[in-house]
Design an enzyme around this catalytic site. Structure first.
Site, mmCIF file in Angstrom:
data_model
loop_
_atom_site.group_PDB
_atom_site.id
_atom_site.type_symbol
_atom_site.label_atom_id
_atom_site.label_comp_id
_atom_site.label_asym_id
_atom_site.label_seq_id
_atom_site.Cartn_x
_atom_site.Cartn_y
_atom_site.Cartn_z
ATOM 1 N N ASP A 195 7.719 14.490 4.621
ATOM 2 C CA ASP A 195 9.040 14.634 5.252
ATOM 3 C C ASP A 195 9.954 15.453 4.332
ATOM 4 O O ASP A 195 9.601 15.762 3.200
ATOM 5 C CB ASP A 195 9.639 13.262 5.604
ATOM 6 N N HIS A 501 -0.532 14.519 6.382
ATOM 7 C CA HIS A 501 0.759 14.350 7.051
ATOM 8 C C HIS A 501 1.825 15.010 6.172
ATOM 9 O O HIS A 501 2.496 14.374 5.369
ATOM 10 C CB HIS A 501 1.063 12.857 7.257
ATOM 11 N N ASP A 543 -8.408 11.365 8.121
ATOM 12 C CA ASP A 543 -7.905 12.702 7.794
ATOM 13 C C ASP A 543 -7.351 13.330 9.065
ATOM 14 O O ASP A 543 -8.003 14.152 9.717
ATOM 15 C CB ASP A 543 -9.021 13.566 7.200
ATOM 16 N N GLU A 552 -0.496 10.776 4.299
ATOM 17 C CA GLU A 552 0.684 11.536 3.865
ATOM 18 C C GLU A 552 0.491 11.854 2.380
ATOM 19 O O GLU A 552 -0.413 11.312 1.713
ATOM 20 C CB GLU A 552 1.970 10.737 4.101
HETATM 21 O O1 G3I Z 1 7.611 -5.990 0.617
HETATM 22 C C1 G3I Z 1 6.440 -6.402 1.343
HETATM 23 C C2 G3I Z 1 5.748 -7.494 0.588
HETATM 24 O O2 G3I Z 1 6.591 -8.615 0.535
HETATM 25 C C3 G3I Z 1 4.435 -7.818 1.312
HETATM 26 O O3 G3I Z 1 3.693 -8.732 0.561
HETATM 27 C C4 G3I Z 1 3.590 -6.549 1.466
HETATM 28 C C5 G3I Z 1 2.316 -6.776 2.266
HETATM 29 O O4 G3I Z 1 1.713 -5.552 2.625
HETATM 30 O O5 G3I Z 1 4.343 -5.589 2.155
HETATM 31 C C6 G3I Z 1 5.511 -5.216 1.448
HETATM 32 O O6 G3I Z 1 6.153 -4.201 2.140
HETATM 33 C C7 G3I Z 1 5.557 -2.942 2.085
HETATM 34 C C8 G3I Z 1 6.549 -1.967 1.484
HETATM 35 O O7 G3I Z 1 6.027 -0.671 1.514
HETATM 36 C C9 G3I Z 1 6.896 -2.309 0.050
HETATM 37 O O8 G3I Z 1 5.788 -2.200 -0.768
HETATM 38 C C10 G3I Z 1 5.189 -2.519 3.488
HETATM 39 O O9 G3I Z 1 4.150 -3.333 3.992
HETATM 40 C C11 G3I Z 1 4.739 -1.078 3.520
HETATM 41 O O10 G3I Z 1 4.581 -0.653 4.849
HETATM 42 C C12 G3I Z 1 5.753 -0.206 2.827
HETATM 43 O O11 G3I Z 1 5.227 1.092 2.748
HETATM 44 C C13 G3I Z 1 6.099 2.126 2.342
HETATM 45 C C14 G3I Z 1 6.311 3.112 3.490
HETATM 46 O O12 G3I Z 1 7.092 4.202 3.031
HETATM 47 C C15 G3I Z 1 7.015 2.490 4.693
HETATM 48 O O13 G3I Z 1 8.285 2.083 4.369
HETATM 49 C C16 G3I Z 1 5.422 2.843 1.175
HETATM 50 O O14 G3I Z 1 5.363 1.956 0.056
HETATM 51 C C17 G3I Z 1 6.185 4.087 0.816
HETATM 52 O O15 G3I Z 1 5.435 4.810 -0.141
HETATM 53 C C18 G3I Z 1 6.426 4.954 2.045
HETATM 54 O O16 G3I Z 1 7.234 6.003 1.658
HETATM 55 C C19 G3I Z 1 7.438 7.047 2.599
HETATM 56 C C20 G3I Z 1 8.922 7.182 2.766
HETATM 57 O O17 G3I Z 1 9.406 6.042 3.425
HETATM 58 C C21 G3I Z 1 9.287 8.458 3.506
HETATM 59 N N1 G3I Z 1 8.668 9.607 2.896
HETATM 60 C C22 G3I Z 1 7.234 9.508 2.823
HETATM 61 C C23 G3I Z 1 6.799 8.305 2.038
HETATM 62 C C24 G3I Z 1 5.280 8.198 1.974
HETATM 63 O O18 G3I Z 1 4.666 7.841 3.158
HETATM 64 O O1 9MR Z 2 6.629 11.524 9.640
HETATM 65 C C1 9MR Z 2 7.162 10.364 9.011
HETATM 66 C C2 9MR Z 2 6.613 10.224 7.631
HETATM 67 O O2 9MR Z 2 6.955 11.355 6.855
HETATM 68 C C3 9MR Z 2 7.105 8.927 7.025
HETATM 69 O O3 9MR Z 2 6.542 8.664 5.778
HETATM 70 C C4 9MR Z 2 6.794 7.760 7.917
HETATM 71 C C5 9MR Z 2 7.420 6.528 7.302
HETATM 72 O O4 9MR Z 2 7.563 5.508 8.181
HETATM 73 O O5 9MR Z 2 7.285 7.974 9.214
HETATM 74 C C6 9MR Z 2 6.826 9.165 9.834
HETATM 75 O O6 9MR Z 2 7.493 9.351 11.036
HETATM 76 C C7 9MR Z 2 6.975 8.638 12.116
HETATM 77 C C8 9MR Z 2 8.022 7.633 12.542
HETATM 78 O O7 9MR Z 2 8.226 6.683 11.523
HETATM 79 C C9 9MR Z 2 7.567 6.970 13.828
HETATM 80 N N1 9MR Z 2 7.256 7.957 14.842
HETATM 81 C C10 9MR Z 2 6.221 8.901 14.464
HETATM 82 C C11 9MR Z 2 6.624 9.646 13.210
HETATM 83 C C12 9MR Z 2 5.479 10.573 12.727
HETATM 84 O O8 9MR Z 2 5.127 11.508 13.633
#
Ligand code: G3I
Ligand code: 9MR
Length: 574
Positions: A195, A501, A543, A552
């Site tokens: 993103d 991604h 993939d 991603e």
């Molecule tokens: O906090 C809970 C914890 O209590 C629980 O035990 C655990 C079980 O799986 O989950 C924890 O939450 C997780 C959270 O990260 C904190 O670690 C969520 O399940 C998990 O879905 C979440 O994932 C994050 C994701 O964003 C969604 O928010 C990733 O760590 C994080 O690297 C990822 O970051 C994204 C950015 O939002 C947007 N840009 C891209 C980036 C990479 O995908």
């Molecule tokens: O494209 C988004 C990605 O860069 C982020 O890490 C991710 C985190 O939640 O979300 C993706 O966006 C999705 C959105 O959350 C839900 N609708 C589909 C999007 C991807 O096509």
């Protein structure tokens, strides 16, 4: 089950062969030998899982073979045709996270650079390389990835090749979401990931990790260049790349010292190039995690860039003071904001980390006091847990100079105890990797590389082989020694991700993804709408663009990979 997976991997090898051929005809000579190697693997009904880039001559070298019986193997040095090793694998072991039974062929005794062929019986074989050269190229690509993710700059063909693109996101008028009459200039920085938003906490740990690499391996980086616009200046490229992001981070500090949590659109952009992603951008609320993370990064930068010490240190101190006044202000997305949250409500780790960096930079006893109050047990670093970063700094050369001997020794033994637990996991693992069930979360490959950074640091502190073996075992893991046989870095290996991604890679019309990016990796949270063939933690990976929860790429997963490759190459296991 076994047959199904075997034929699946055969199919994927054929697919990657086709892609490799098209990549070559498109003028990409990055993997010029891919074609012949892939052809060899095509007739291969036994699954071999091996580092697809190359081993350093004197590292431990394990090839994982899928088999329920121990097997004997021969290794031929392809240049001479001579058999250079014959052996028998370890006893097979079952890995429940992948539902696979595998054995280890240990080829560590092969130290002569070159291409080898390991055979089991008359028909089944794989090839592997002993080569420092390719690992050097891999290192440079993984750090060059940051250049490709720069916001606010056009990527010139002279530096970006076929991945050149127009500038996007000048960020010259970023609105304060909570005071919409105000706007700031907040240019430069790296896009977080696939993103286009810029998030302080994630940017901060990535920037720190790259600075850690510079501080730990200054000789390695002094003369190293990877063709970025600043390559002709006098400064190491690594410092130029990091400056691009520090310049942005500085703009995120408000007048009162607090730091905005992120710079973002209200919703994620569609899969278009940066110049076409024109939605209004905002800075959101300030928070304790962002402010402390910023303080830690700026205090570190004050040591890395002595010529800018005053600027960085005063920014760090102001952010620290803001956090003293606002010690428990978590960030949660505002109601109309739907992008990454990077939410965190426990701050002792950020306090410990920021205090550590401020103490190492200033030597002021107040910060030492704060370290004592907040430092918890060592852990592998991640965006929401920065305790491990405090340890890495306190145990560094600067830490050794600044801390009392007794304090240093006790931190060191705590840290090594933690590293020992990773070594044990690695030794007990059928794949010889320090990965347990809890590590298969979103960004599991980033977890693997952060573990690797901890182990590389333990090795630096002790020269103890067991740390080095567990460390290289993880590097080999992301390069192909894993139950899917994926080399998880774009552009490297016979079977690597093509459909990450990553908006630029998806929208640029170039067949190959931007190179040098580490895919997030397997985990079975299945937080997207993608279809997964497996529901197991270590094999749930796709993939495909749809799989943002496994495919991603981000700046915080690449950073410990850069660190690990620098550690590996700097240790000269060659
Ligand atoms: O906090 C809970 C914890 O209590 C629980 O035990 C655990 C079980 O799986 O989950 C924890 O939450 C997780 C959270 O990260 C904190 O670690 C969520 O399940 C998990 O879905 C979440 O994932 C994050 C994701 O964003 C969604 O928010 C990733 O760590 C994080 O690297 C990822 O970051 C994204 C950015 O939002 C947007 N840009 C891209 C980036 C990479 O995908
Ligand atoms: O494209 C988004 C990605 O860069 C982020 O890490 C991710 C985190 O939640 O979300 C993706 O966006 C999705 C959105 O959350 C839900 N609708 C589909 C999007 C991807 O096509």
């Amino acid at each position: 089950m076994t047959t199904k997976i075997k034929s699946f991997s055969k199919l994927a090898v054929s697919l990657s062969l086709i892609l490799a051929i098209s990549a070559c005809s498109g003028g990409n000579n990055m993997n010029s030998s891919v074609t012949s190697e892939a052809l060899q693997s095509e007739s291969d009904p036994v699954a071999f899982y091996v580092n697809q880039t190359g081993f350093l001559p004197h590292q431990q070298k394990h090839i994982v073979i899928r088999s329920s019986q121990p097997v004997t193997f021969d290794v031929i040095h392809t240049a001479t045709g001579k058999t250079v090793l014959q052996g028998t694998t370890s006893a097979p072991a079952y890995w429940d996270l992948a539902d696979q039974t595998v054995a280890i062929a240990d080829v560590s005794s092969l130290v002569e650079p070159g291409l080898y062929r390991l055979s089991v019986g008359a028909e089944d074989y794989t090839t592997f390389r002993v080569s420092a050269e390719r690992l050097n190229a891999l290192h440079d690509a993984t750090i060059k990835a940051y250049y490709y993710n720069r916001a606010g700059i056009a990527l010139d063909p002279a530096f970006a090749g076929k991945w050149h693109r127009e500038a996007g996101h000048p960020d010259t008028k970023v609105i304060n979401l909570n005071q919409p009459e105000q706007s700031i200039v907040s240019a430069k920085g790296w896009y977080d990931a696939g993103d286009y938003n810029k998030y302080i906490v994630n940017s901060g740990i990535s920037t720190y990790t790259l600075m850690r690499a510079y501080l730990d391996f200054p000789g390695f980086y002094a003369e190293r260049r990877w063709n970025i616009p600043e390559s002709t200046n006098q400064q190491p490229d690594l410092l130029d790349e990091i400056s691009w992001n520090l310049d942005w981070m500085l703009t995120m500090q408000d007048k009162d010292g607090g730091v905005f949590h992120k710079l973002t659109t209200l919703n994620f952009a569609p899969a278009v190039m940066p110049a076409q992603a024109n939605a209004q951008r905002y800075v959101v609320s300030k928070g304790t995690a962002a402010s402390l993370n910023f303080a830690a990064v700026m205090a570190t930068a004050a040591r890395v860039y002595p010529q800018h010490k005053n600027t960085y240190l005063s920014a760090a101190e102001k952010a620290w003071q803001w956090a003293q006044r606002n010690p428990a202000k978590p960030y949660t997305n505002e109601a109309n904001v739907n992008t990454g949250e990077y939410g965190d409500s426990s701050f002792t780790d950020e306090f410990a980390w920021a205090a550590s960096e401020l103490y190492l930079t200033t030597g002021e006893p107040g910060y030492l006091n704060q370290i004592e109050q907040n430092l918890g047990a060592p852990a592998t670093p991640g965006w929401s847990d920065t305790m491990g970063l405090a340890y890495l700094s306190l145990l560094s050369e600067q830490g050794q100079k600044t801390l009392s001997g007794q304090r240093y020794d006790s931190l060191r033994s705590g840290f090594l105890e933690y590293a020992d637990s990773l070594v044990k996991t690695s030794q007990d693992s059928p794949f010889r990797i320090a990965m347990s069930a809890r590590d298969f979360v979103w960004g599991s490959n980033g977890v693997a590389m952060n573990h690797a950074m901890v182990l590389a640091s333990a090795y630096r502190l002790t020269s103890q082989e067991s740390y080095r073996h567990a460390f290289t075992g993880l590097v080999d893991y992301v390069l192909g020694k894993n139950p899917l046989g994926y080399s998880y870095i774009t552009g490297f290996g016979q079977r690597s991700p093509h459909f990450i991604h990553h908006r630029q890679s998806q929208a640029d019309g170039v067949a190959e993804p931007v190179p040098g990016w580490l895919a997030g990796g397997p985990q079975n949270g299945h937080q997207d709408n993608c279809h997964y063939e497996s529901s197991l933690p270590a094999t749930s990976y796709k993939d495909n663009w749809c799989s943002y929860s496994t495919n991603e790429v981000t700046i915080n997963w690449n950073a410990p990979l850069v660190y690990s490759l620098a550690a590996l190459l700097e240790q000269k296991i060659q």
